[in-house]
Design a protein around this motif. Structure first.
Motif, PDB file in Angstrom:
ATOM      1  N   SER A 158     -52.266 -91.627 -89.839  1.00  0.00           N
ATOM      2  CA  SER A 158     -51.069 -91.830 -89.004  1.00  0.00           C
ATOM      3  C   SER A 158     -50.365 -90.523 -88.621  1.00  0.00           C
ATOM      4  N   PRO A 159     -50.163 -89.562 -89.543  1.00  0.00           N
ATOM      5  CA  PRO A 159     -49.458 -88.345 -89.123  1.00  0.00           C
ATOM      6  C   PRO A 159     -50.232 -87.576 -88.044  1.00  0.00           C
ATOM      7  N   GLU A 160     -51.557 -87.540 -88.171  1.00  0.00           N
ATOM      8  CA  GLU A 160     -52.362 -86.810 -87.180  1.00  0.00           C
ATOM      9  C   GLU A 160     -52.339 -87.536 -85.837  1.00  0.00           C
ATOM     10  N   ILE A 161     -52.283 -88.869 -85.882  1.00  0.00           N
ATOM     11  CA  ILE A 161     -52.177 -89.642 -84.636  1.00  0.00           C
ATOM     12  C   ILE A 161     -50.894 -89.260 -83.901  1.00  0.00           C
ATOM     13  N   ALA A 162     -49.801 -89.098 -84.657  1.00  0.00           N
ATOM     14  CA  ALA A 162     -48.525 -88.711 -84.031  1.00  0.00           C
ATOM     15  C   ALA A 162     -48.663 -87.344 -83.360  1.00  0.00           C
ATOM     16  N   VAL A 163     -49.314 -86.410 -84.047  1.00  0.00           N
ATOM     17  CA  VAL A 163     -49.487 -85.062 -83.496  1.00  0.00           C
ATOM     18  C   VAL A 163     -50.369 -85.109 -82.243  1.00  0.00           C
ATOM     19  N   LEU A 164     -51.438 -85.887 -82.297  1.00  0.00           N
ATOM     20  CA  LEU A 164     -52.349 -85.986 -81.149  1.00  0.00           C
ATOM     21  C   LEU A 164     -51.629 -86.576 -79.941  1.00  0.00           C
ATOM     22  N   ALA A 165     -50.799 -87.589 -80.198  1.00  0.00           N
ATOM     23  CA  ALA A 165     -50.051 -88.207 -79.093  1.00  0.00           C
ATOM     24  C   ALA A 165     -49.136 -87.166 -78.464  1.00  0.00           C
ATOM     25  N   THR A 166     -48.426 -86.416 -79.303  1.00  0.00           N
ATOM     26  CA  THR A 166     -47.502 -85.408 -78.814  1.00  0.00           C
ATOM     27  C   THR A 166     -48.225 -84.301 -78.063  1.00  0.00           C
ATOM     28  N   ALA A 167     -49.466 -84.019 -78.475  1.00  0.00           N
ATOM     29  CA  ALA A 167     -50.264 -82.996 -77.777  1.00  0.00           C
ATOM     30  C   ALA A 167     -50.931 -83.578 -76.530  1.00  0.00           C
ATOM     31  N   GLN A 168     -50.630 -84.823 -76.236  1.00  0.00           N
ATOM     32  CA  GLN A 168     -51.196 -85.533 -75.076  1.00  0.00           C
ATOM     33  C   GLN A 168     -52.719 -85.585 -75.135  1.00  0.00           C
ATOM     34  N   ALA A 169     -53.255 -85.615 -76.364  1.00  0.00           N
ATOM     35  CA  ALA A 169     -54.713 -85.703 -76.546  1.00  0.00           C
ATOM     36  C   ALA A 169     -55.095 -87.181 -76.491  1.00  0.00           C
ATOM     37  N   THR A 170     -55.134 -87.716 -75.289  1.00  0.00           N
ATOM     38  CA  THR A 170     -55.384 -89.152 -75.142  1.00  0.00           C
ATOM     39  C   THR A 170     -56.867 -89.472 -75.288  1.00  0.00           C
ATOM     40  N   GLU A 171     -57.695 -88.445 -75.165  1.00  0.00           N
ATOM     41  CA  GLU A 171     -59.129 -88.620 -75.417  1.00  0.00           C
ATOM     42  C   GLU A 171     -59.555 -87.435 -76.261  1.00  0.00           C
ATOM     43  N   LEU A 172     -60.278 -87.695 -77.348  1.00  0.00           N
ATOM     44  CA  LEU A 172     -60.645 -86.579 -78.211  1.00  0.00           C
ATOM     45  C   LEU A 172     -62.066 -86.725 -78.719  1.00  0.00           C
ATOM     46  N   THR A 173     -62.587 -85.607 -79.216  1.00  0.00           N
ATOM     47  CA  THR A 173     -63.961 -85.593 -79.700  1.00  0.00           C
ATOM     48  C   THR A 173     -63.947 -85.750 -81.215  1.00  0.00           C
ATOM     49  N   VAL A 174     -64.676 -86.750 -81.696  1.00  0.00           N
ATOM     50  CA  VAL A 174     -64.787 -86.986 -83.137  1.00  0.00           C
ATOM     51  C   VAL A 174     -66.272 -86.964 -83.504  1.00  0.00           C
ATOM     52  N   PHE A 175     -66.553 -86.770 -84.783  1.00  0.00           N
ATOM     53  CA  PHE A 175     -67.947 -86.853 -85.226  1.00  0.00           C
ATOM     54  C   PHE A 175     -68.384 -88.312 -85.167  1.00  0.00           C
ATOM     55  N   SER A 176     -69.614 -88.546 -84.711  1.00  0.00           N
ATOM     56  CA  SER A 176     -70.073 -89.937 -84.728  1.00  0.00           C
ATOM     57  C   SER A 176     -70.376 -90.325 -86.173  1.00  0.00           C
ATOM     58  N   ARG A 177     -70.210 -91.594 -86.464  1.00  0.00           N
ATOM     59  CA  ARG A 177     -70.340 -92.071 -87.849  1.00  0.00           C
ATOM     60  C   ARG A 177     -71.812 -92.110 -88.239  1.00  0.00           C
ATOM     61  N   PRO A 178     -72.156 -91.561 -89.400  1.00  0.00           N
ATOM     62  CA  PRO A 178     -73.565 -91.634 -89.805  1.00  0.00           C
ATOM     63  C   PRO A 178     -73.961 -93.051 -90.221  1.00  0.00           C
ATOM     64  N   GLN A 179     -75.217 -93.387 -89.971  1.00  0.00           N
ATOM     65  CA  GLN A 179     -75.747 -94.691 -90.401  1.00  0.00           C
ATOM     66  C   GLN A 179     -76.315 -94.545 -91.808  1.00  0.00           C
ATOM     67  N   VAL A 180     -75.990 -95.475 -92.650  1.00  0.00           N
ATOM     68  CA  VAL A 180     -76.466 -95.435 -94.036  1.00  0.00           C
ATOM     69  C   VAL A 180     -77.211 -96.743 -94.331  1.00  0.00           C
ATOM     70  N   ALA A 181     -78.524 -96.635 -94.530  1.00  0.00           N
ATOM     71  CA  ALA A 181     -79.331 -97.822 -94.868  1.00  0.00           C
ATOM     72  C   ALA A 181     -79.150 -98.133 -96.349  1.00  0.00           C
ATOM     73  N   ILE A 182     -79.065 -99.422 -96.649  1.00  0.00           N
ATOM     74  CA  ILE A 182     -78.822 -99.851 -98.033  1.00  0.00           C
ATOM     75  C   ILE A 182     -79.756-101.005 -98.353  1.00  0.00           C
ATOM     76  N   PHE A 183     -80.505-100.896 -99.435  1.00  0.00           N
ATOM     77  CA  PHE A 183     -81.237-102.082 -99.893  1.00  0.00           C
ATOM     78  C   PHE A 183     -81.340-102.116-101.402  1.00  0.00           C
ATOM     79  N   SER A 184     -81.532-103.332-101.911  1.00  0.00           N
ATOM     80  CA  SER A 184     -81.664-103.552-103.352  1.00  0.00           C
ATOM     81  C   SER A 184     -83.120-103.827-103.649  1.00  0.00           C
ATOM     82  N   THR A 185     -83.585-103.354-104.791  1.00  0.00           N
ATOM     83  CA  THR A 185     -84.966-103.634-105.156  1.00  0.00           C
ATOM     84  C   THR A 185     -84.996-104.423-106.457  1.00  0.00           C
ATOM     85  N   GLY A 186     -85.930-105.341-106.559  1.00  0.00           N
ATOM     86  CA  GLY A 186     -86.096-106.094-107.809  1.00  0.00           C
ATOM     87  C   GLY A 186     -86.571-107.505-107.565  1.00  0.00           C
TER      88      GLY A 186
END
Ligand SMILES: Nc1nc2c(c(=O)[nH]1)N[C@H]1C(S)=C(S)[C@@H](COP(=O)(O)OP(=O)(O)OC[C@H]3O[C@@H](n4cnc5c(N)ncnc54)[C@H](O)[C@@H]3O)O[C@H]1N2
Ligand code: MOO
Ligand SMILES: [Mg+2]
Length: 408
Positions: A158-186
């Motif tokens: 939330s605090p960074e969102i306030a700063v971004l709004a004030t900086a008029q950063a209405t579109e910004l570059t973020v890291f894309s979320r990594p995909q994590v495969a998960i499985f159980s064995t047994g």
């Protein structure tokens, strides 16, 4: 067998922050990791403005006022927030002003309304300001245009969102979320909606790990239960390493006849960098890397071991890969309310709660058995107390190192 610190360092060395980024709107930025430095071409505050509802004055005019013989000033303008003042305050004059409104030229100080008495077109200043500039929010004192406001690699809350709004950063570059495969064995595992037959165990790890991965902002890709069958396991692992940044499997990493994971990782070209770690629970942790950059964690099957390995090792790996600059685990030293015991052979992690008792953080063990198969008393915990290798007892009342911030 590696120590916990050695294992941590081997894992972190293999993980480089990802380069893939995407654009998101400000509305969609919460919880994401910033991939660019943000600056603004606006000062903050944007202009000198009032911090109070009151009167804009010249300090010279009012510095010697007192309640018995107050200075009175002529009100020549009214400046609500949003209005651009046109008048220039001359000696003996003032402007009515409101919080957030631009300071009129000529004035340098704000007198709060409570310290004044309005008398028709004039106002009496009853109490002198302590200093020139009182209650003026001066342009650029919080931030100067052009400097870095937010650095790449921080989490957007939330605090960074306030700063971004004030900086008029209405579109910004973020890291894309990594995909994590998960499985159980047994072979013994069933899904939670199936009827338990004798000898079976309900798969809890896949659900726990899916929640854990999601809580870190990565994308979990649950692949189900895979039988202890080398062909099925090989196919699943092959697919997973070709479609995900990280793969988490649970079970099949100890020394049993049906523990196939390590062998298959080797067959598929994986480089096994860790086979066991001197940690309890979680000793048979397998860590491997693949030529395509995929990172593999073969996590022990016991449910508590699985989550402890995730919290201690996988958490920082996902954070670092996701682009977070602060990916290290957080440790505190707090007083333990319970005596903590270990056999001394491995670094022991005991689950419990840090609570604020009489204003001070203290650690309390989860009640019930501390057994790596007992997932029941893991619920409600928020910390792991650590007994170093070689130490057997930490007495109640002594301090203990505690790992906090478990994404439960
Ligand atoms: N002779 C030895 N036996 C074991 C050793 C050892 O050093 N020598 N290490 C023990 C330790 S420590 C651990 S931890 C476990 C790790 O075992 P694996 O990773 O090979 O896992 P499995 O054998 O497949 O399962 C262990 C245990 O966990 C239950 N399990 C497995 N998957 C799930 C799941 N998805 N949800 C819930 N529970 C699960 C499984 O039924 C077993 O009870 O090995 C010890 N043995
Ligand atoms: O290390 Mo195991 O993880 O104790 O059950
Ligand atoms: Mg096993």
């Amino acid at each position: 067998m590696y120590s916990v610190k050695e294992a941590e360092s081997i894992i972190l060395t293999q993980i480089q922050p990802r380069q893939e980024t995407e654009k998101v709107s400000l509305e969609a930025a919460f919880g994401r990791i910033l991939a660019e430095d943000i600056s603004s071409d606006l000062d903050f505050p944007y202009w000198d403005n009032s911090a109070m509802d009151g009167y804009a004055v010249r300090y010279e005019d009012v510095k010697d006022t007192n309640p018995e013989n107050p200075v009175t000033l002529k009100i020549i303008a009214e400046i609500p927030a949003g209005k651009v003042p046109e008048e220039i305050i001359q000696p003996g004059e003032t402007a009515r002003i409101f919080t957030g409104a631009m300071l009129p030229a000529g004035s340098d100080t704000i007198i709060m309304q409570e310290n004044t008495q309005k008398q028709g077109e004039r106002v009496a200043i009853l109490i002198p300001p302590e200093k020139i500039g009182l209650f003026v929010r001066q342009r650029g004192t919080f931030y100067r245009a052009g400097n870095t406001l937010l650095k790449a690699g921080i989490a957007i809350n939330s605090p960074e969102i306030a700063v971004l709004a004030t900086a008029q950063a209405t579109e910004l570059t973020v890291f894309s979320r990594p995909q994590v495969a998960i499985f159980s064995t047994g072979d013994e595992l069933i899904n939670p909606d199936e009827t338990l037959q004798k000898g079976q165990i309900i798969d809890s790890n896949r659900y726990a790990l899916t929640a854990f991965v999601a809580s870190l902002g990565a994308i979990p890709r649950p692949l189900g239960i895979i039988k202890d069958n080398p062909d099925l396991l090989r196919e699943t692992i092959r697919k997973a390493i070709n479609s995900s940044a990280i793969v988490l499997s649970t079970g099949g990493v100890s020394v049993g006849d049906y523990d196939y994971i390590e062998g298959i990782l080797g067959e598929l070209g994986g480089k096994i960098l860790i086979g066991t770690v001197a940690i309890q629970p979680g000793k048979p942790l397998t860590f491997a890397t693949f030529p395509n950059g995929c990172i593999y964690f073969g996590i022990p099957g016991n449910p508590v071991s699985a989550l402890v390995c995730c919290w201690r090792f996988v958490q920082m790996a996902i954070k670092k890969l996701s682009g977070l600059t602060e990916y290290q685990n957080k440790f505190l030293r707090v007083v333990t309310r319970d005596t903590l015991k270990s056999k001394g052979q491995r670094e022991v992690y005991l689950w419990g709660k840090i609570e604020i008792i009489e204003g001070v953080y203290q650690f309390q063990l989860a009640p019930g058995q501390h057994n790596s198969a007992n997932l029941i008393n893991l619920a409600g915990t928020n910390a792991l107390a650590i007994i170093p290798q070689g130490k057997t007892t930490i007495q109640a009342g002594e301090t203990v190192e505690v790992m906090t911030g478990l994404p439960l």
